[in-house]
Design a protein around this motif. Structure first.
Motif, mmCIF file in Angstrom:
data_model
loop_
_atom_site.group_PDB
_atom_site.id
_atom_site.type_symbol
_atom_site.label_atom_id
_atom_site.label_comp_id
_atom_site.label_asym_id
_atom_site.label_seq_id
_atom_site.Cartn_x
_atom_site.Cartn_y
_atom_site.Cartn_z
ATOM 1 N N THR A 1 26.221 91.220 -14.237
ATOM 2 C CA THR A 1 25.773 90.668 -15.519
ATOM 3 C C THR A 1 26.429 89.320 -15.790
ATOM 4 O O THR A 1 27.507 89.037 -15.261
ATOM 5 C CB THR A 1 26.128 91.640 -16.664
ATOM 6 N N SER B 1 27.167 88.737 -18.880
ATOM 7 C CA SER B 1 27.718 89.013 -20.219
ATOM 8 C C SER B 1 29.235 89.037 -20.265
ATOM 9 O O SER B 1 29.818 88.810 -21.314
ATOM 10 C CB SER B 1 27.222 90.369 -20.719
ATOM 11 N N LYS B 2 29.897 89.346 -19.167
ATOM 12 C CA LYS B 2 31.330 89.567 -19.230
ATOM 13 C C LYS B 2 32.082 88.355 -18.667
ATOM 14 O O LYS B 2 32.538 87.535 -19.433
ATOM 15 C CB LYS B 2 31.697 90.863 -18.492
ATOM 16 N N TYR C 1 32.137 94.468 -14.302
ATOM 17 C CA TYR C 1 33.514 93.972 -14.509
ATOM 18 C C TYR C 1 34.190 93.545 -13.218
ATOM 19 O O TYR C 1 35.403 93.359 -13.190
ATOM 20 C CB TYR C 1 34.351 95.080 -15.178
HETATM 21 C C1 LIG Z 1 28.462 95.622 -20.322
HETATM 22 C C2 LIG Z 1 27.949 96.534 -19.263
HETATM 23 C C3 LIG Z 1 26.656 96.399 -18.760
HETATM 24 C C4 LIG Z 1 25.596 95.646 -19.500
HETATM 25 O O1 LIG Z 1 25.631 94.313 -19.493
HETATM 26 P P1 LIG Z 1 24.427 93.510 -20.123
HETATM 27 O O2 LIG Z 1 24.035 92.581 -19.037
HETATM 28 O O3 LIG Z 1 25.020 92.819 -21.301
HETATM 29 O O4 LIG Z 1 23.307 94.419 -20.492
HETATM 30 C C5 LIG Z 1 26.279 97.181 -17.680
HETATM 31 N N1 LIG Z 1 27.118 98.087 -17.135
HETATM 32 C C6 LIG Z 1 28.344 98.270 -17.624
HETATM 33 C C7 LIG Z 1 29.223 99.280 -16.994
HETATM 34 C C8 LIG Z 1 28.793 97.507 -18.709
HETATM 35 O O5 LIG Z 1 29.985 97.736 -19.249
#
Ligand SMILES: *Cc1c(COP(=O)(O)O)cnc(C)c1O
Length: 357
Positions: free
Chosen positions: A209, A211-212, A186
């Motif tokens: 990541t 993803s966020k 994050y």
């Molecule tokens: C969302 C998250 C991840 C995982 O992300 P991905 O790449 O989607 O597996 C890793 N660490 C934390 C703290 C997260 O919140």
């Protein structure tokens, strides 16, 4: 349970992801996805990659993707590791770098995948309680005699509270013999990345990541940045597990998303603005809100004022089509974790919430 299970399988404590309901359309404020679409350039690159060339294996080294990350952070390509999600990168790091004779330290309230990895790889862990205000107390991580390695998210999850770079540096300095993994899932929503410290601290591994902040949770791409020797450990584990973890679409889409800096800046700034507005609105409704540097808010409803517990609010919101995350766990079972959506999603969230309370 079955007699065919390996002994280790009986011991496992698998991670439970947030709900991903397939039955109806919810306003999804429960798994910290980005409400904005991925970069149009990333979508175009993924479409391009999904053609005739799919008959061929992808690049086992994913060099195009590594180079885009190296360029973004001004590091060398051999200081970058990529994997099929940051969960996979974290798993390789737990297996290859964080298992030692002395225990691995992490906070008691933190990413709940860490204990699962410890069970999977047989790692002895020592969880360190967060302070009463849910901050990480840096002093708890300076006792070098008693730890084999350290891991925590920055900002922490699910609290959203960040440590400063100076505090991270104090931990790195005090622990030259132990690898320190900072999980920066994050970081782009307001904290400072530790990537700029990798040339000074050979014990530092930073994991991020797509993803966020880059809106690509569905693509499953994550990466690590650190000293080339740490990256080599991750490559050794990866090549003992899966030689081609990233497909052609992931390599091309990830590289294009990294290169599209303007789009990234635009999306994360919108989320930061919406978060700060959401935070003050929740405050004025009588929630106790932790200071978030993430794309979610951890908030405790005032039960006397609202007549509803966090769990009741979670269930009522779900009935009304809004999903937030509730953890039935010690210390945090009076809190809700609310992902920041678009402004109009947050308007609907508040509309439903005000009806309920
Ligand atoms: C969302 C998250 C991840 C995982 O992300 P991905 O790449 O989607 O597996 C890793 N660490 C934390 C703290 C997260 O919140």
């Amino acid at each position: 349970m079955s007699k065919f299970w390996s002994a280790r399988t009986h011991e496992l404590d698998p991670y439970t992801p947030g709900e991903q309901p397939q039955d109806q359309q919810y306003i999804k404020l429960n798994t910290n996805e980005n409400p904005y679409p991925p970069s149009p350039k990333a979508i175009a690159a993924m479409k391009d990659a999904c053609g005739e060339s799919m008959r061929l294996y992808s690049d086992p080294n994913a060099n195009q993707l590594k180079q885009s990350i190296a360029d973004f952070y001004a590091v060398e390509r051999n200081q970058v590791f990529v994997g099929n999600s940051s969960d996979e990168v974290l798993a390789h790091a737990f297996a290859g770098l964080l298992k030692h004779d002395k225990p691995l330290l992490f906070p008691d309230i933190s990413y709940s995948f860490y204990p699962s990895y410890c069970k999977l790889f047989g790692i002895d862990a020592n969880t360190i309680p967060l302070a009463d205000d849910f901050t990480i107390n840096v002093n708890d991580y300076l006792d070098t005699e008693n730890n084999g390695a350290i891991v925590f998210p920055n900002p922490n999850a699910p609290t959203g509270i960040a440590l400063s770079l100076a505090e991270i540096e104090a931990i790195l300095k005090a622990n030259p013999e132990s690898p320190v993994l900072i999980d920066e899932a994050y970081v782009d929503f307001g904290a400072e990345t530790a990537i700029n410290l990798i040339n000074q601290y050979p014990n530092l591994l930073v994991v991020q990541t797509f993803s966020k902040a880059r809106s690509l949770a569905g693509l499953r791409v994550g990466f690590a940045v650190g000293h080339a020797d740490l990256i080599e450990a991750l490559e050794r584990v990866k090549n003992s597990f899966n030689a081609y973890p990233l497909d052609r679409a992931a390599i091309a889409g990830g590289a294009a998303a990294m290169a599209d800096k303007d789009y990234f800046e635009e999306c994360r700034n919108k989320i930061i603005v919406t978060r700060d507005l959401t935070l003050s609105k929740l405050n004025s409704l009588g929630f106790e809100v932790l200071p978030s540097k993430a794309n979610f808010i951890f908030a405790k409803p005032n039960q006397e004022m609202m007549g509803k517990s966090a769990k009741e609010l979670y269930l009522k919101l779900k009935e009304k089509g809004v999903l937030v995350r509730y953890f039935a766990k010690p210390r945090i079972n009076e809190y809700l974790r609310i992902t920041i959506g678009t402004d109009s999603e947050m308007d609907i969230f508040f509309e439903k919430l005000e009806v309920i309370i």
